[in-house]
Each structure stands twice: as C-alpha cells, then as structure tokens.
Design a protein around this motif. Sequence first.
Motif, PDB file in Angstrom:
ATOM      1  N   GLN A  22      62.207 -45.935 -29.061  1.00  0.00           N
ATOM      2  CA  GLN A  22      62.811 -44.744 -29.625  1.00  0.00           C
ATOM      3  C   GLN A  22      63.637 -44.125 -28.534  1.00  0.00           C
ATOM      4  O   GLN A  22      63.467 -44.241 -27.367  1.00  0.00           O
TER       5      GLN A  22
ATOM      6  N   TYR B 267      61.057 -46.697 -34.150  1.00  0.00           N
ATOM      7  CA  TYR B 267      61.326 -48.021 -34.604  1.00  0.00           C
ATOM      8  C   TYR B 267      60.149 -48.906 -34.100  1.00  0.00           C
ATOM      9  O   TYR B 267      59.830 -48.820 -32.842  1.00  0.00           O
TER      10      TYR B 267
ATOM     11  N   PRO C 110      67.164 -49.799 -30.528  1.00  0.00           N
ATOM     12  CA  PRO C 110      66.391 -49.164 -31.729  1.00  0.00           C
ATOM     13  C   PRO C 110      67.179 -49.097 -32.810  1.00  0.00           C
ATOM     14  O   PRO C 110      68.566 -48.437 -32.807  1.00  0.00           O
ATOM     15  N   GLY C 111      66.794 -49.218 -33.993  1.00  0.00           N
ATOM     16  CA  GLY C 111      67.703 -49.088 -35.118  1.00  0.00           C
ATOM     17  C   GLY C 111      68.341 -50.280 -35.497  1.00  0.00           C
ATOM     18  O   GLY C 111      69.157 -50.225 -36.497  1.00  0.00           O
TER      19      GLY C 111
ATOM     20  N   ASP D 169      64.505 -54.098 -37.327  1.00  0.00           N
ATOM     21  CA  ASP D 169      63.683 -53.097 -37.064  1.00  0.00           C
ATOM     22  C   ASP D 169      62.938 -52.695 -38.372  1.00  0.00           C
ATOM     23  O   ASP D 169      63.289 -52.582 -39.410  1.00  0.00           O
ATOM     24  N   ARG D 170      61.881 -51.805 -38.112  1.00  0.00           N
ATOM     25  CA  ARG D 170      61.223 -51.153 -39.296  1.00  0.00           C
ATOM     26  C   ARG D 170      61.130 -49.709 -38.716  1.00  0.00           C
ATOM     27  O   ARG D 170      60.769 -49.510 -37.372  1.00  0.00           O
ATOM     28  N   GLU D 171      61.346 -48.809 -39.270  1.00  0.00           N
ATOM     29  CA  GLU D 171      61.216 -47.264 -39.177  1.00  0.00           C
ATOM     30  C   GLU D 171      59.920 -46.716 -39.356  1.00  0.00           C
ATOM     31  O   GLU D 171      59.328 -47.086 -40.241  1.00  0.00           O
TER      32      GLU D 171
ATOM     33  N   MET E 239      55.819 -47.786 -42.384  1.00  0.00           N
ATOM     34  CA  MET E 239      56.823 -48.114 -41.946  1.00  0.00           C
ATOM     35  C   MET E 239      57.898 -48.729 -43.033  1.00  0.00           C
ATOM     36  O   MET E 239      57.141 -49.452 -44.221  1.00  0.00           O
TER      37      MET E 239
ATOM     38  N   LEU F 145      64.541 -51.538 -42.335  1.00  0.00           N
ATOM     39  CA  LEU F 145      66.090 -51.022 -42.325  1.00  0.00           C
ATOM     40  C   LEU F 145      66.875 -51.812 -42.922  1.00  0.00           C
ATOM     41  O   LEU F 145      67.788 -51.464 -43.585  1.00  0.00           O
TER      42      LEU F 145
END
Length: 169
Positions: A116, A123, A131-132, A136-138, A149, A152
């Motif tokens: 983060q 993430y 991050p992002g 990734d998964r949020e 989650m 993305l």
Amino acid sequence: MKLARLPASHLSRRRLVNLAGLTALAALTAACSATNQTAPQPVEPAMPRFTSPITAQQVIGKWGLAAYHRPEDAARTEAQARQGCRQPYLINAGPSGGFMMYLADQSQPSEVVSKQVLPGPIYIGLPDEPPGAETDREVLRFDGQVLVMKWLDPEVAGRYGTMVYVRCP
C-alpha cells in the motif's frame, strides 16, 4: 665559473612548470591523506517502497475459497467459501517474508506481499512490482477472518470474479 644568463621568458616558463608540478603533487597528497582519514559513512537502511496494514502472519493458514461476478452474490458466496474449508486453499509463508498464493493462470504459487502507498488502497501482488500493478489484486475487505479481493486485470477479473477467502476453523 660564470653561469650563462637565461632569458626572462625561459625562466618564467620553467617556474610555471615547477609550480604546476608542485600544485599537482600537493593535490595528490591531500587527496590521499583525506581518503585515508575519512571514516566510512554509516549506510541508512533502505526504506520499503510500500507498506501495508496486512502482515503475512495474518493471512498464513487454511482458507475456504469462492468467487462471485455480481455484487448481489457477495453474501451467498461468503457462505460458499465457508463450505470450501472441506478442501481448503492453503496460504504458506514465503521464503522472503511474504506469503505464497497462486497468480492468475499459474499452476505453482508465487510469493506475494501486501502493499500500500498511503492513503491508497491495499493490494496483494508480487513484491518487485509497484502497488496497483496489473497482476495485483485489490483488497476490498479484510478483518482477519474474511478476505475479499478483486483482480486488477479486467480480463482476469472477468474470468475469476471477486475472490472471497474465509478462514477455516
């Protein structure tokens, strides 16, 4: 014995050459002594590129897993994830302080971290990506018992949906 007198211009050039040589020698001596006397500066520890309130220890364990594509299915999917504890999804510790999870379309788990950049979202993804990143998964929800989650990458999100993990007893 009488010395021959040199012209003034020759003496000036000779003095300049001698002066330049002495200046270079003085600079070299000063550099050497400064190099030998300078103590090494302490190295500051590297600051992490990102932080996160979710630690690896909080997610390591057995989880029931289910997924949904429509938000109205979230509650039903959480109940399905609880039933998934019969064949739990296992999250182990990673070799470098992260935790092991499967990435989209991968047959072997990869070490991931929670990341983060404040005040942004959290993430879960590969530690060497910002991050992002698209892989990734949020994290939409995490309370220690339920982890929700979404991927993305829109194409991956369309196939896998929103993932719901429920900690197994």
